[in-house]
Design a protein around this motif. Structure first.
Motif, PDB file in Angstrom:
ATOM      1  N   PRO A  71       0.993  -1.281   0.020  1.00  0.00           N
ATOM      2  CA  PRO A  71       0.335   0.313   0.302  1.00  0.00           C
ATOM      3  C   PRO A  71       0.947   1.208   0.258  1.00  0.00           C
ATOM      4  CG  PRO A  71      -0.531  -1.405   2.189  1.00  0.00           C
ATOM      5  CD  PRO A  71       1.131  -2.040   1.690  1.00  0.00           C
ATOM      6  N   VAL A  72       0.513   2.856  -0.061  1.00  0.00           N
ATOM      7  CA  VAL A  72       0.998   4.037  -0.659  1.00  0.00           C
ATOM      8  C   VAL A  72       1.492   3.921   0.760  1.00  0.00           C
ATOM      9  CG1 VAL A  72       0.731   6.136  -1.123  1.00  0.00           C
ATOM     10  CG2 VAL A  72      -0.318   4.380  -2.410  1.00  0.00           C
ATOM     11  N   PRO A  73       2.522   3.939   1.325  1.00  0.00           N
ATOM     12  CA  PRO A  73       2.892   4.615   2.845  1.00  0.00           C
ATOM     13  C   PRO A  73       1.908   5.866   3.085  1.00  0.00           C
ATOM     14  CG  PRO A  73       4.719   3.968   1.660  1.00  0.00           C
ATOM     15  CD  PRO A  73       3.831   4.773   0.801  1.00  0.00           C
ATOM     16  N   HIS A  74       1.465   6.202   3.886  1.00  0.00           N
ATOM     17  CA  HIS A  74       1.169   7.476   5.413  1.00  0.00           C
ATOM     18  C   HIS A  74       1.322   8.633   4.690  1.00  0.00           C
ATOM     19  CE1 HIS A  74      -2.188   9.212   7.418  1.00  0.00           C
ATOM     20  NE2 HIS A  74      -0.441  10.083   7.597  1.00  0.00           N
ATOM     21  N   LYS A  75       2.853   8.710   4.308  1.00  0.00           N
ATOM     22  CA  LYS A  75       3.073  10.763   3.986  1.00  0.00           C
ATOM     23  C   LYS A  75       2.873  11.215   2.634  1.00  0.00           C
ATOM     24  CE  LYS A  75       8.236   8.814   4.272  1.00  0.00           C
ATOM     25  NZ  LYS A  75       9.224   9.060   5.090  1.00  0.00           N
ATOM     26  N   TYR A  76       2.965   9.338   1.637  1.00  0.00           N
ATOM     27  CA  TYR A  76       3.085   9.923   0.155  1.00  0.00           C
ATOM     28  C   TYR A  76       1.200   9.773   0.004  1.00  0.00           C
ATOM     29  CZ  TYR A  76       8.063   8.405   0.554  1.00  0.00           C
ATOM     30  OH  TYR A  76       9.042   8.947   0.645  1.00  0.00           O
ATOM     31  N   GLN A  77       0.075  10.040   0.489  1.00  0.00           N
ATOM     32  CA  GLN A  77      -0.873   9.146   0.138  1.00  0.00           C
ATOM     33  C   GLN A  77      -1.975  11.049   0.094  1.00  0.00           C
ATOM     34  OE1 GLN A  77      -2.807   7.482   4.392  1.00  0.00           O
ATOM     35  NE2 GLN A  77      -1.959   5.455   2.869  1.00  0.00           N
ATOM     36  N   PHE A  78      -0.861  11.856  -0.158  1.00  0.00           N
ATOM     37  CA  PHE A  78      -1.070  13.156  -0.068  1.00  0.00           C
ATOM     38  C   PHE A  78      -1.054  13.799  -1.561  1.00  0.00           C
ATOM     39  CE2 PHE A  78       2.426  15.821  -1.009  1.00  0.00           C
ATOM     40  CZ  PHE A  78       3.568  15.278  -0.476  1.00  0.00           C
ATOM     41  N   LEU A  79      -0.756  12.814  -2.067  1.00  0.00           N
ATOM     42  CA  LEU A  79      -0.184  13.037  -3.784  1.00  0.00           C
ATOM     43  C   LEU A  79      -1.666  12.585  -4.406  1.00  0.00           C
ATOM     44  CD1 LEU A  79       3.141  10.934  -4.272  1.00  0.00           C
ATOM     45  CD2 LEU A  79       2.741  13.288  -4.181  1.00  0.00           C
ATOM     46  N   PRO A  80      -2.165  13.267  -5.542  1.00  0.00           N
ATOM     47  CA  PRO A  80      -3.145  13.721  -6.095  1.00  0.00           C
ATOM     48  C   PRO A  80      -3.284  12.274  -6.637  1.00  0.00           C
ATOM     49  CG  PRO A  80      -2.229  14.951  -6.905  1.00  0.00           C
ATOM     50  CD  PRO A  80      -0.936  14.726  -5.515  1.00  0.00           C
ATOM     51  N   GLY A  81      -4.097  11.465  -6.693  1.00  0.00           N
ATOM     52  CA  GLY A  81      -4.128  10.086  -7.199  1.00  0.00           C
ATOM     53  C   GLY A  81      -4.132   9.539  -6.916  1.00  0.00           C
ATOM     54  N   ALA A  82      -3.639   9.391  -5.157  1.00  0.00           N
ATOM     55  CA  ALA A  82      -2.796   8.116  -4.704  1.00  0.00           C
ATOM     56  C   ALA A  82      -3.581   7.544  -3.650  1.00  0.00           C
ATOM     57  CB  ALA A  82      -2.466   8.554  -2.725  1.00  0.00           C
ATOM     58  N   GLU A  83      -5.331   7.517  -4.101  1.00  0.00           N
ATOM     59  CA  GLU A  83      -6.532   6.452  -3.358  1.00  0.00           C
ATOM     60  C   GLU A  83      -6.588   5.660  -4.669  1.00  0.00           C
ATOM     61  OE1 GLU A  83      -6.680   9.811  -4.869  1.00  0.00           O
ATOM     62  OE2 GLU A  83      -7.906   9.268  -5.990  1.00  0.00           O
ATOM     63  N   LYS A  84      -5.803   6.092  -5.576  1.00  0.00           N
ATOM     64  CA  LYS A  84      -6.289   4.837  -7.307  1.00  0.00           C
ATOM     65  C   LYS A  84      -4.921   3.665  -7.219  1.00  0.00           C
ATOM     66  CE  LYS A  84      -8.983   7.305  -9.650  1.00  0.00           C
ATOM     67  NZ  LYS A  84     -10.429   7.341 -10.062  1.00  0.00           N
ATOM     68  N   VAL A  85      -4.566   3.834  -5.998  1.00  0.00           N
ATOM     69  CA  VAL A  85      -3.476   2.577  -6.057  1.00  0.00           C
ATOM     70  C   VAL A  85      -3.683   1.679  -5.727  1.00  0.00           C
ATOM     71  CG1 VAL A  85      -0.813   2.095  -5.386  1.00  0.00           C
ATOM     72  CG2 VAL A  85      -1.068   3.942  -6.135  1.00  0.00           C
ATOM     73  N   VAL A  86      -3.873   0.172  -6.480  1.00  0.00           N
ATOM     74  CA  VAL A  86      -4.497  -0.506  -5.713  1.00  0.00           C
ATOM     75  C   VAL A  86      -3.296  -1.935  -5.951  1.00  0.00           C
ATOM     76  CG1 VAL A  86      -6.669  -0.813  -7.256  1.00  0.00           C
ATOM     77  CG2 VAL A  86      -4.403  -1.760  -8.032  1.00  0.00           C
ATOM     78  N   THR A  87      -3.120  -2.517  -4.985  1.00  0.00           N
ATOM     79  CA  THR A  87      -2.441  -3.979  -4.427  1.00  0.00           C
ATOM     80  C   THR A  87      -2.360  -5.144  -5.120  1.00  0.00           C
ATOM     81  OG1 THR A  87      -3.028  -4.733  -2.668  1.00  0.00           O
ATOM     82  CG2 THR A  87      -2.162  -3.169  -2.036  1.00  0.00           C
ATOM     83  N   GLU A  88      -3.534  -5.104  -5.393  1.00  0.00           N
ATOM     84  CA  GLU A  88      -4.457  -6.249  -6.631  1.00  0.00           C
ATOM     85  C   GLU A  88      -4.216  -5.652  -7.812  1.00  0.00           C
ATOM     86  OE1 GLU A  88      -3.376  -9.875  -5.785  1.00  0.00           O
ATOM     87  OE2 GLU A  88      -3.341  -9.724  -3.904  1.00  0.00           O
ATOM     88  N   LEU A  89      -3.943  -6.885  -8.884  1.00  0.00           N
ATOM     89  CA  LEU A  89      -4.630  -6.759 -10.306  1.00  0.00           C
ATOM     90  C   LEU A  89      -5.268  -7.709 -10.687  1.00  0.00           C
ATOM     91  CD1 LEU A  89      -1.498  -4.012 -12.511  1.00  0.00           C
ATOM     92  CD2 LEU A  89      -4.042  -3.805 -11.693  1.00  0.00           C
ATOM     93  N   HIS A  90      -6.665  -7.679 -11.408  1.00  0.00           N
ATOM     94  CA  HIS A  90      -7.087  -9.192 -11.779  1.00  0.00           C
ATOM     95  C   HIS A  90      -6.838  -9.298 -13.130  1.00  0.00           C
ATOM     96  CE1 HIS A  90      -8.059  -9.464  -7.373  1.00  0.00           C
ATOM     97  NE2 HIS A  90      -8.873  -8.116  -7.124  1.00  0.00           N
ATOM     98  N   GLN A  91      -7.160  -7.684 -14.106  1.00  0.00           N
ATOM     99  CA  GLN A  91      -6.521  -8.804 -15.197  1.00  0.00           C
ATOM    100  C   GLN A  91      -5.784  -8.311 -15.625  1.00  0.00           C
ATOM    101  OE1 GLN A  91     -10.466  -6.408 -16.524  1.00  0.00           O
ATOM    102  NE2 GLN A  91     -10.705  -7.926 -18.719  1.00  0.00           N
ATOM    103  N   ALA A  92      -5.089  -8.990 -16.702  1.00  0.00           N
ATOM    104  CA  ALA A  92      -3.493  -8.656 -17.984  1.00  0.00           C
ATOM    105  C   ALA A  92      -3.849  -7.404 -17.887  1.00  0.00           C
ATOM    106  CB  ALA A  92      -3.396  -9.595 -17.905  1.00  0.00           C
ATOM    107  N   PRO A  93      -3.162  -6.503 -18.229  1.00  0.00           N
ATOM    108  CA  PRO A  93      -3.357  -5.220 -18.921  1.00  0.00           C
ATOM    109  C   PRO A  93      -2.973  -5.275 -20.346  1.00  0.00           C
ATOM    110  CG  PRO A  93      -1.777  -4.680 -17.530  1.00  0.00           C
ATOM    111  CD  PRO A  93      -1.778  -5.957 -17.515  1.00  0.00           C
ATOM    112  N   GLN A  94      -3.181  -5.038 -21.827  1.00  0.00           N
ATOM    113  CA  GLN A  94      -2.250  -5.015 -23.103  1.00  0.00           C
ATOM    114  C   GLN A  94      -0.811  -4.390 -22.619  1.00  0.00           C
ATOM    115  OE1 GLN A  94      -4.330  -1.935 -25.748  1.00  0.00           O
ATOM    116  NE2 GLN A  94      -3.606  -2.688 -27.130  1.00  0.00           N
ATOM    117  N   VAL A  95      -0.917  -2.859 -21.541  1.00  0.00           N
ATOM    118  CA  VAL A  95       0.693  -2.543 -21.983  1.00  0.00           C
ATOM    119  C   VAL A  95       1.011  -2.248 -20.391  1.00  0.00           C
ATOM    120  CG1 VAL A  95       2.490  -1.039 -22.411  1.00  0.00           C
ATOM    121  CG2 VAL A  95       0.985  -1.499 -24.114  1.00  0.00           C
ATOM    122  N   ALA A  96       2.168  -3.305 -20.265  1.00  0.00           N
ATOM    123  CA  ALA A  96       2.225  -3.091 -18.638  1.00  0.00           C
ATOM    124  C   ALA A  96       4.174  -2.231 -17.905  1.00  0.00           C
ATOM    125  CB  ALA A  96       2.708  -4.166 -17.822  1.00  0.00           C
TER     126      ALA A  96
END
Ligand code: MN
Length: 345
Positions: free
Chosen positions: A79-104
């Motif tokens: 998970p995003v460490p507490h001190k970087y959670q102020f960054l815009p978009g931080a809440e979008k960071v997930v720890t699992e991906l369920h579907q393979a992307p076209q480009v990683a």
């Protein structure tokens, strides 16, 4: 490395290049921009125990691609460490991906193993891209943009914005500035260069706030982390006549301080302020006879020492993990560093 090259890749792998700065990489930057522009389903990934550059460069790229109208996931094995959670978009960071992307796209990631549980999903992507600046990174993606002369992966992402046709705004700038500032120790480490400062100036011009970002990142030491820092400092020993300074943290130190494993961040930089220290080491032992070793150097290449033991990093900042009881690990590592200080391998 671990990932099999995907034969459907539209581009030949350019392999690794020397540290010659942005100009040397114009070709690969253009290729990556073309590939990203053509894709519509992407994932951006960074490494375990993420630092400010892992999160900042991931989110900077996430914003850029999102603003281009792409479908983009952003993931990190931890998970995003507490001190970087102020960054815009931080809440979008997930720890699992369920579907393979076209480009990683892996950013700031020195080796696929550092993607942890995300690695299998990345292996199923059609095209893999690596954007990294660790000197021990030997590439292995379909498109490798590995530039050890870049101060941060955030700088490499910045160089992509023009070819992508994305205008720098405050959100992108804040994320990238955080990556650049933290990876340069707020512009005090050896990697602080004219290009790094030039990029920083552009990011500030676009809306990144250096004071606020420094406050959010550095003014957040918790009481347990402060106590743990005290314990690390109280444990200081020296070797090689003071040229090596090292500290040790055992599970009981974490328990006494009420601290978590990530609370050691910054401890090694305090060790580095000891006069005469050429190499500083922080040994962290866990309950399973495993040690994590962080290395910082003012001279010798500690990345190559870390690599001897299966680790990696930058010439001046590296790390490794080693099984075995702490006294044995300590002796082995110090011996290797003493050899290097004496002009050995
Ligand atoms: Mn980095």
């Amino acid at each position: 490395m671990i990932i099999a090259l995907i034969s459907s890749s539209p581009f030949p792998s350019p392999g690794r290049r020397g540290p010659r700065g942005e100009a040397e990489y114009t070709g690969i930057i253009a290729q990556i921009a073309e590939c990203l522009r053509a894709a519509d389903n992407l994932a951006i990934l960074s490494h375990q125990q993420p630092d400010g550059d892992a999160i900042g460069s991931s989110l900077g790229l996430w914003w850029a691609l999102t603003k281009m109208g792409k479908q983009v996931q952003v993931a990190c094995p931890d998970p995003v460490p507490h001190k970087y959670q102020f960054l815009p978009g931080a809440e979008k960071v997930v720890t699992e991906l369920h579907q393979a992307p076209q480009v990683a796209v892996a950013v700031d990631t020195d080796g696929w193993a550092r993607l942890g549980q995300l690695q299998p999903v990345v292996q199923r992507a059609k095209i893999t891209i690596l954007i990294d600046h660790h000197s021990t990174n030997s590439g292995g993606a379909d498109l490798d943009y590995v530039d050890p002369s870049a101060a941060a992966a955030a700088v490499q992402v910045y160089y992509l914005l023009g070819p992508l046709g994305v205008e720098l705004d405050a959100q992108i700038a804040t994320c990238l500035y955080c990556g650049l500032a933290t990876d340069t120790g707020f512009f005090t480490f050896q990697n602080t260069s004219a290009p790094a400062l030039q990029v920083a100036a552009e990011l500030v011009r676009a809306g990144a706030d250096p004071y606020q970002i420094a406050q959010r990142v550095s003014g957040q030491l918790s009481i347990p982390a402060a106590i743990l820092r005290g314990q690390a400092l109280a444990s200081i020993r020296t070797a090689a006549g003071g040229r090596i300074v090292y500290a040790t943290l055992r599970p009981r130190d974490f328990a006494a301080a009420g601290a978590r494993p990530e609370d050691t961040e910054g401890v090694i930089d305090v060790l580095k302020s000891v006069a005469g220290a050429e190499v500083v080491i922080l040994f962290k032992a866990d309950n399973h006879r495993h040690c994590q070793v962080s290395l910082r150097s003012r001279g010798i290449d500690v990345a190559s020492i870390a690599a001897q033991f299966g680790g990696g990093g930058h010439p001046v900042a590296a790390g490794l993990q080693m099984p075995g009881p702490l006294p044995m690990v300590t002796v082995k590592i110090i011996k290797a560093i003493e050899q290097a200080l004496n002009g050995g391998a």
